[in-house]
Design an enzyme around this catalytic site. Structure first.
Site, short mmCIF file in Angstrom:
data_model
loop_
_atom_site.label_atom_id
_atom_site.label_comp_id
_atom_site.label_asym_id
_atom_site.label_seq_id
_atom_site.Cartn_x
_atom_site.Cartn_y
_atom_site.Cartn_z
N SER A 131 -22.53 -92.74 -87.07
CA SER A 131 -23.05 -94.05 -87.44
C SER A 131 -23.83 -94.58 -86.25
O SER A 131 -23.65 -94.12 -85.11
CB SER A 131 -21.88 -95.01 -87.75
OG SER A 131 -22.32 -96.35 -87.81
N TYR A 144 -13.72 -99.54 -85.04
CA TYR A 144 -14.63 -98.59 -85.67
C TYR A 144 -15.63 -98.01 -84.67
O TYR A 144 -15.85 -96.79 -84.65
CB TYR A 144 -15.37 -99.29 -86.81
CG TYR A 144 -16.31 -98.39 -87.58
CD1 TYR A 144 -15.84 -97.27 -88.25
CD2 TYR A 144 -17.68 -98.66 -87.62
CE1 TYR A 144 -16.71 -96.44 -88.96
CE2 TYR A 144 -18.54 -97.84 -88.33
CZ TYR A 144 -18.05 -96.74 -89.00
OH TYR A 144 -18.91 -95.92 -89.69
#
Length: 245
Positions: A131, A144
């Site tokens: 990501s 995250y």
């Protein structure tokens, strides 16, 4: 001629399901892995692939999955996700634990288990979907972003450790993609999840899948190390242009 085999984790929905379809369309025999076997089998039937139950947080599950494969040419480490959006001082340790188990250790387990057949194929390829959170941080996202930074470091380390062996490594770093990612992050709160994409045209799972298919179909001497893709309207994890509603 026997088809090349591509394994896709987290393939029951979203980017994983779209990637399975894209790779099947590119001529691969696709093996789909995920926990939700009912959804997985529906996707596998649609794309003409093979569904095998897989929980990347369980070594026993990973070993059982790998034991059913005779050949692997491509591994797409797609299983992962986020939980919560709490500040560090309010962090839920169990949410952090799940994010590390799924994103980091899941990638480790799968890659370690399948590296032997990938190398033995003579032209293996490991794709890891991280990501832009692997290169950025933002308030409320430490659990995250920390997990994605670690997953990225694992992947990039493999690029050096396997240098000279017949296996390639590509990291895919998507920005905003409209899947069930936000729905999972916000524990099923559909309104909160929808607000993430309000006023912007995000990437779709198919957009990401097309990039993955492109990367794994390059000639064997070509290694696309990192590919960052974001919506045109998104500059970073925290900055985007949103049209008024």
């Amino acid at each position: 001629m026997e088809k090349r085999v591509a394994v896709v984790t987290g393939a029951s929905t979203g980017i994983g399901a779209a990637t399975a379809a894209a790779l099947a369309g590119a001529g691969f025999a696709v093996v789909l892995g995920a926990r939700r076997l009912d959804r997985l089998e529906a996707v596998a039937e649609r794309v003409g692939g093979r569904a095998l139950e897989l929980d990347v947080t369980s070594q026993e599950s990973v070993d059982a999955f790998a034991g059913q494969l005779d050949r692997v040419d491509v591994l797409v480490n797609n299983a992962g996700g986020a939980l919560g959006l709490d500040r560090v001082d309010a962090a839920d340790v169990e949410q952090w634990r799940w994010m590390y188990e799924t994103n980091v250790l899941g990638t480790l387990r799968m890659t370690k288990a399948l590296l032997p057949p990938l190398v033995a194929s003579g032209d293996g390829h490991v794709v890891t979907v991280t990501s832009i959170a692997a290169v950025e941080v933002y308030d409320g996202g430490a659990g995250y972003t920390a997990a994605k930074h670690a997953q990225s470091a694992l992947h990039r380390t493999l690029r050096g450790e396997l240098l000279g062996r017949p296996v390639r490594f590509t990291e895919i770093l998507p920005g905003m993609v409209e899947t069930d990612f936000s729905l999972t992050r916000f524990d099923g709160d559909a309104d909160r999840a929808a607000a993430v994409y309000q006023g912007i045209e995000p990437l779709t799972a198919d957009d990401v899948a097309e990039v993955i298919a492109f990367a794994v179909t390059r000639p064997a001497h070509v290694n696309l190390d990192q590919i960052v893709l974001k919506p045109r309207a998104q500059a970073s994890a925290t900055r985007a242009h949103r049209e008024p509603s």
